[in-house]
Write a protein that holds these residues in place. Structure first.
Motif, mmCIF file in Angstrom:
data_model
loop_
_atom_site.group_PDB
_atom_site.id
_atom_site.type_symbol
_atom_site.label_atom_id
_atom_site.label_comp_id
_atom_site.label_asym_id
_atom_site.label_seq_id
_atom_site.Cartn_x
_atom_site.Cartn_y
_atom_site.Cartn_z
ATOM 1 N N SER A 18 -32.103 -17.635 10.762
ATOM 2 C CA SER A 18 -31.841 -18.773 11.639
ATOM 3 C C SER A 18 -31.107 -19.875 10.877
ATOM 4 O O SER A 18 -30.129 -20.440 11.370
ATOM 5 C CB SER A 18 -33.156 -19.306 12.208
ATOM 6 O OG SER A 18 -32.934 -20.456 13.007
ATOM 7 N N GLY A 19 -31.573 -20.166 9.665
ATOM 8 C CA GLY A 19 -30.926 -21.193 8.860
ATOM 9 C C GLY A 19 -29.512 -20.832 8.465
ATOM 10 O O GLY A 19 -28.661 -21.709 8.252
ATOM 11 N N SER A 20 -29.224 -19.538 8.370
ATOM 12 C CA SER A 20 -27.914 -19.074 7.924
ATOM 13 C C SER A 20 -26.822 -19.237 8.982
ATOM 14 O O SER A 20 -25.636 -19.177 8.656
ATOM 15 C CB SER A 20 -27.990 -17.586 7.528
ATOM 16 O OG SER A 20 -28.863 -17.400 6.433
ATOM 17 N N LEU A 65 -28.496 -28.697 16.599
ATOM 18 C CA LEU A 65 -28.763 -27.275 16.403
ATOM 19 C C LEU A 65 -29.184 -26.976 14.965
ATOM 20 O O LEU A 65 -30.011 -26.087 14.725
ATOM 21 C CB LEU A 65 -27.539 -26.451 16.780
ATOM 22 C CG LEU A 65 -27.190 -26.441 18.274
ATOM 23 C CD1 LEU A 65 -25.876 -25.718 18.513
ATOM 24 C CD2 LEU A 65 -28.309 -25.796 19.091
ATOM 25 N N ASP A 66 -28.622 -27.713 14.000
ATOM 26 C CA ASP A 66 -29.021 -27.525 12.604
ATOM 27 C C ASP A 66 -30.468 -27.956 12.368
ATOM 28 O O ASP A 66 -31.168 -27.389 11.527
ATOM 29 C CB ASP A 66 -28.083 -28.308 11.676
ATOM 30 C CG ASP A 66 -26.755 -27.601 11.464
ATOM 31 O OD1 ASP A 66 -26.671 -26.394 11.775
ATOM 32 O OD2 ASP A 66 -25.796 -28.250 10.995
ATOM 33 N N VAL A 67 -30.900 -28.982 13.098
ATOM 34 C CA VAL A 67 -32.310 -29.391 13.036
ATOM 35 C C VAL A 67 -33.179 -28.351 13.736
ATOM 36 O O VAL A 67 -34.212 -27.917 13.210
ATOM 37 C CB VAL A 67 -32.505 -30.780 13.691
ATOM 38 C CG1 VAL A 67 -33.995 -31.111 13.804
ATOM 39 C CG2 VAL A 67 -31.798 -31.855 12.882
ATOM 40 N N LEU A 72 -37.757 -24.542 14.650
ATOM 41 C CA LEU A 72 -38.413 -23.512 15.459
ATOM 42 C C LEU A 72 -39.201 -22.488 14.646
ATOM 43 O O LEU A 72 -40.378 -22.234 14.958
ATOM 44 C CB LEU A 72 -37.374 -22.810 16.347
ATOM 45 C CG LEU A 72 -36.843 -23.625 17.519
ATOM 46 C CD1 LEU A 72 -35.766 -22.850 18.273
ATOM 47 C CD2 LEU A 72 -37.970 -24.017 18.468
ATOM 48 N N PRO A 73 -38.613 -21.857 13.604
ATOM 49 C CA PRO A 73 -39.403 -20.848 12.879
ATOM 50 C C PRO A 73 -40.597 -21.437 12.133
ATOM 51 O O PRO A 73 -41.658 -20.809 12.067
ATOM 52 C CB PRO A 73 -38.395 -20.222 11.910
ATOM 53 C CG PRO A 73 -37.289 -21.204 11.797
ATOM 54 C CD PRO A 73 -37.220 -21.914 13.108
ATOM 55 N N VAL A 74 -40.440 -22.641 11.600
ATOM 56 C CA VAL A 74 -41.547 -23.260 10.870
ATOM 57 C C VAL A 74 -42.654 -23.674 11.842
ATOM 58 O O VAL A 74 -43.846 -23.422 11.599
ATOM 59 C CB VAL A 74 -41.053 -24.478 10.053
ATOM 60 C CG1 VAL A 74 -42.229 -25.216 9.429
ATOM 61 C CG2 VAL A 74 -40.077 -24.023 8.981
ATOM 62 N N ALA A 94 -37.300 -20.988 3.568
ATOM 63 C CA ALA A 94 -36.300 -20.047 4.074
ATOM 64 C C ALA A 94 -35.186 -20.664 4.917
ATOM 65 O O ALA A 94 -34.002 -20.381 4.676
ATOM 66 C CB ALA A 94 -36.999 -18.925 4.856
ATOM 67 N N PRO A 95 -35.475 -21.526 5.924
ATOM 68 C CA PRO A 95 -34.370 -22.070 6.736
ATOM 69 C C PRO A 95 -33.410 -22.943 5.929
ATOM 70 O O PRO A 95 -32.193 -22.893 6.148
ATOM 71 C CB PRO A 95 -35.096 -22.895 7.813
ATOM 72 C CG PRO A 95 -36.473 -22.344 7.867
ATOM 73 C CD PRO A 95 -36.788 -21.940 6.457
ATOM 74 N N VAL A 96 -33.939 -23.732 5.015
ATOM 75 C CA VAL A 96 -33.094 -24.594 4.190
ATOM 76 C C VAL A 96 -32.260 -23.752 3.228
ATOM 77 O O VAL A 96 -31.070 -24.005 3.029
ATOM 78 C CB VAL A 96 -33.962 -25.613 3.420
ATOM 79 C CG1 VAL A 96 -33.116 -26.420 2.440
ATOM 80 C CG2 VAL A 96 -34.673 -26.537 4.391
#
Length: 218
Positions: A18-20, A65-67, A72-74, A94-96
């Protein structure tokens, strides 16, 4: 199989993927045919540059969207899967990490500032540490006025990483936040086009200096 979908490994993988997804790069390119990396002096595929290159509506959507992609996953891992303890660390990072080193951009992602705040927002059910960087950002934006904005973010997050050891009681949350803060500080520090930094207090200049001029282009 159901255990896997509730495990920290699953949310770590989902968070990284998701972060990617680089909305601040892909949306301006899709909607306006603009590669914001070519328009920005720091070549950063981030929301602020999306605003400058593609306009405020598209840029603000990219930031949102970047926020969201980090939130969401966290939030899901904490609230619905009940992930706590040491297992929470990779889920938070992971997202960062995905945004900062996106495989979709040959591991040359953005500075992950918006994703950093998305992760903190996702942690709200177990930690209110989001208040700390907000206070620091206000302090260095309006009291000790620090420019340019990227340096203001750098200084704010640096002091956030230092202060969280005294205000965040959960050692696992504290460790995770230190790691993501270090990622963002590192990515900002690698920006070669910061030029002069200025710190003002009450209209008086307290400091003028170069900002880490020896770091190379990311």
């Amino acid at each position: 199989m159901s255990d896997f979908f509730h495990s920290y490994v699953f949310f770590t993988l989902i968070g990284f993927l998701s972060g990617s997804v680089m909305y601040s790069y892909s949306l301006p390119k899709l909607l306006k045919g603009i590669d914001i990396r070519e328009k920005a002096p720091d070549r950063n595929p981030g929301g602020a540059n999306a605003i400058l290159a593609a306009g405020k509506p598209i840029g603000l959507l990219c930031i949102f969207l970047d926020v969201l992609k980090a939130f969401l996953p966290v939030y899901a891992a904490v609230t619905y899967a009940g992930i706590t303890g040491a297992q929470l660390i990779p889920v938070v990072v992971a997202p960062v990490l995905g945004h900062a080193f996106s495989p979709f951009l040959r591991f040359r992602g953005g500075k992950a500032v918006a994703s950093f705040y998305g992760v903190l927002l996702g942690l709200w059910p177990v930690s209110h540490i989001l208040i700390l960087p907000a206070i620091n950002m206000f302090l260095f934006k309006f009291i000790f006025v620090t420019t340019p904005d990227s340096v203001c973010v750098f200084v704010s997050l640096f002091f956030t990483c230092c202060a969280m050891f005294f205000v965040e009681p959960n050692i696992f949350v504290r460790t995770a936040l230190f790691l993501i803060g270090a990622i963002v500080v590192y990515k900002i520090a690698r920006n070669p086009n910061q030029g002069k930094i200025t710190v003002k207090f009450g209209g008086h200049v307290l400091l003028t200096a170069d900002f880490l001029p020896k770091f190379r282009r990311p």
